[in-house]
Design a protein around this motif. Sequence first.
Motif, PDB file in Angstrom:
ATOM      1  N   ALA A 165     -25.623  81.178   5.260  1.00  0.00           N
ATOM      2  CA  ALA A 165     -25.213  80.158   4.292  1.00  0.00           C
ATOM      3  C   ALA A 165     -25.868  78.815   4.585  1.00  0.00           C
ATOM      4  O   ALA A 165     -26.135  78.026   3.669  1.00  0.00           O
ATOM      5  CB  ALA A 165     -23.691  80.016   4.313  1.00  0.00           C
ATOM      6  N   GLU A 166     -26.158  78.542   5.871  1.00  0.00           N
ATOM      7  CA  GLU A 166     -26.777  77.262   6.243  1.00  0.00           C
ATOM      8  C   GLU A 166     -28.127  77.057   5.567  1.00  0.00           C
ATOM      9  O   GLU A 166     -28.548  75.925   5.318  1.00  0.00           O
ATOM     10  CB  GLU A 166     -26.967  77.188   7.762  1.00  0.00           C
ATOM     11  N   HIS A 168     -28.835  77.407   2.664  1.00  0.00           N
ATOM     12  CA  HIS A 168     -28.662  76.878   1.315  1.00  0.00           C
ATOM     13  C   HIS A 168     -28.011  75.492   1.309  1.00  0.00           C
ATOM     14  O   HIS A 168     -27.690  74.962   0.249  1.00  0.00           O
ATOM     15  CB  HIS A 168     -27.820  77.853   0.487  1.00  0.00           C
ATOM     16  N   ARG A 169     -27.843  74.913   2.498  1.00  0.00           N
ATOM     17  CA  ARG A 169     -27.222  73.589   2.568  1.00  0.00           C
ATOM     18  C   ARG A 169     -28.248  72.471   2.758  1.00  0.00           C
ATOM     19  O   ARG A 169     -27.883  71.304   2.849  1.00  0.00           O
ATOM     20  CB  ARG A 169     -26.191  73.542   3.711  1.00  0.00           C
ATOM     21  N   TYR A 170     -29.512  72.819   2.811  1.00  0.00           N
ATOM     22  CA  TYR A 170     -30.566  71.818   2.959  1.00  0.00           C
ATOM     23  C   TYR A 170     -31.404  71.807   1.692  1.00  0.00           C
ATOM     24  O   TYR A 170     -31.901  72.850   1.261  1.00  0.00           O
ATOM     25  CB  TYR A 170     -31.435  72.139   4.176  1.00  0.00           C
ATOM     26  N   GLU A 171     -31.565  70.637   1.087  1.00  0.00           N
ATOM     27  CA  GLU A 171     -32.345  70.522  -0.134  1.00  0.00           C
ATOM     28  C   GLU A 171     -33.482  69.519   0.026  1.00  0.00           C
ATOM     29  O   GLU A 171     -33.338  68.526   0.737  1.00  0.00           O
ATOM     30  CB  GLU A 171     -31.457  70.093  -1.314  1.00  0.00           C
ATOM     31  N   THR A 176     -33.421  73.872  -2.608  1.00  0.00           N
ATOM     32  CA  THR A 176     -33.570  74.327  -1.225  1.00  0.00           C
ATOM     33  C   THR A 176     -35.007  74.788  -0.987  1.00  0.00           C
ATOM     34  O   THR A 176     -35.698  75.184  -1.934  1.00  0.00           O
ATOM     35  CB  THR A 176     -32.623  75.503  -0.927  1.00  0.00           C
ATOM     36  N   SER A 218     -34.787  75.687   7.387  1.00  0.00           N
ATOM     37  CA  SER A 218     -33.565  75.255   6.721  1.00  0.00           C
ATOM     38  C   SER A 218     -32.372  75.261   7.663  1.00  0.00           C
ATOM     39  O   SER A 218     -31.602  74.297   7.721  1.00  0.00           O
ATOM     40  CB  SER A 218     -33.290  76.149   5.514  1.00  0.00           C
ATOM     41  N   VAL A 222     -30.303  71.899   9.079  1.00  0.00           N
ATOM     42  CA  VAL A 222     -28.850  71.752   8.889  1.00  0.00           C
ATOM     43  C   VAL A 222     -28.152  71.564  10.229  1.00  0.00           C
ATOM     44  O   VAL A 222     -27.247  70.733  10.365  1.00  0.00           O
ATOM     45  CB  VAL A 222     -28.286  72.976   8.133  1.00  0.00           C
ATOM     46  N   GLU A 226     -26.169  68.115  10.752  1.00  0.00           N
ATOM     47  CA  GLU A 226     -24.707  68.175  10.836  1.00  0.00           C
ATOM     48  C   GLU A 226     -24.179  67.783  12.209  1.00  0.00           C
ATOM     49  O   GLU A 226     -22.977  67.541  12.362  1.00  0.00           O
ATOM     50  CB  GLU A 226     -24.223  69.568  10.432  1.00  0.00           C
TER      51      GLU A 226
END
Length: 237
Positions: A165-166, A168-171, A176, A218, A222, A226
């Motif tokens: 899932a991580e 998809h948390r960086y754009e 992404t 990616s 993240v 984070e």
Amino acid sequence: MTDRMPDIQLIFNGQYFPRYRYKRRETADLLDEAASLERIDNIPDAALERFRVRYADATITKDDIFDYVYGVLHAPDYRARFAGNFAKELARVPFAPDFRAFADAGKALAGLHLGYETGPEYPLAVEGAGEAARLFDTSYMKWADKQEKSALKVNARLTLSGIPAEAHRYEVNGRTPLGWFIDRYRDYVKDGIRNDANAWFADEAAFIAAVKRVVHLSVETVRIVEALPKALEEVAD
């Protein structure tokens, strides 16, 4: 982050903040173009002194400040607080409580973002890889599950799964890295011109390695972002 001279259209007429700039010397060397250019530091001595005084740290260098700025520009609290301003004016860089945390993070992020094409590969599960396939089809490439996005179906034979899932948390510019990858390397024909991933990768194995590297990029971004502390001082009411 780029280590090459960027085209002004790289990110929709974006502005750039290079570590150095260059101007032509009054006396040019016709035989040596590089010798005709004078390198100018874009971080002035006054800025260096201000950082050293602010953090009571005489070991801070101009490269540290450059890395610090890149780190701060990724800080979630900073990006959230000034999201509306970024569309209208240049970003103003704050003095974060922890200089070294952001300088170290910025340096790590810069290395990661510049070296992703040859960097480590995330251990995805590969199902249906061809035997030394030279030609492969990407016209079918899509998510196996649009909600979960943990598996990428490259074609009817090849699937890459185990995407966390991580990833998809960086754009980057609203999408992404994996999203950009799928968009740019899907095989399609437009106006009679074919976009074929086989023109960019030596074989299927090289294509798979590229996907794994984008996932690693990616996930690591993240992880670093984070783990950052707050970039902005808490303001009392």
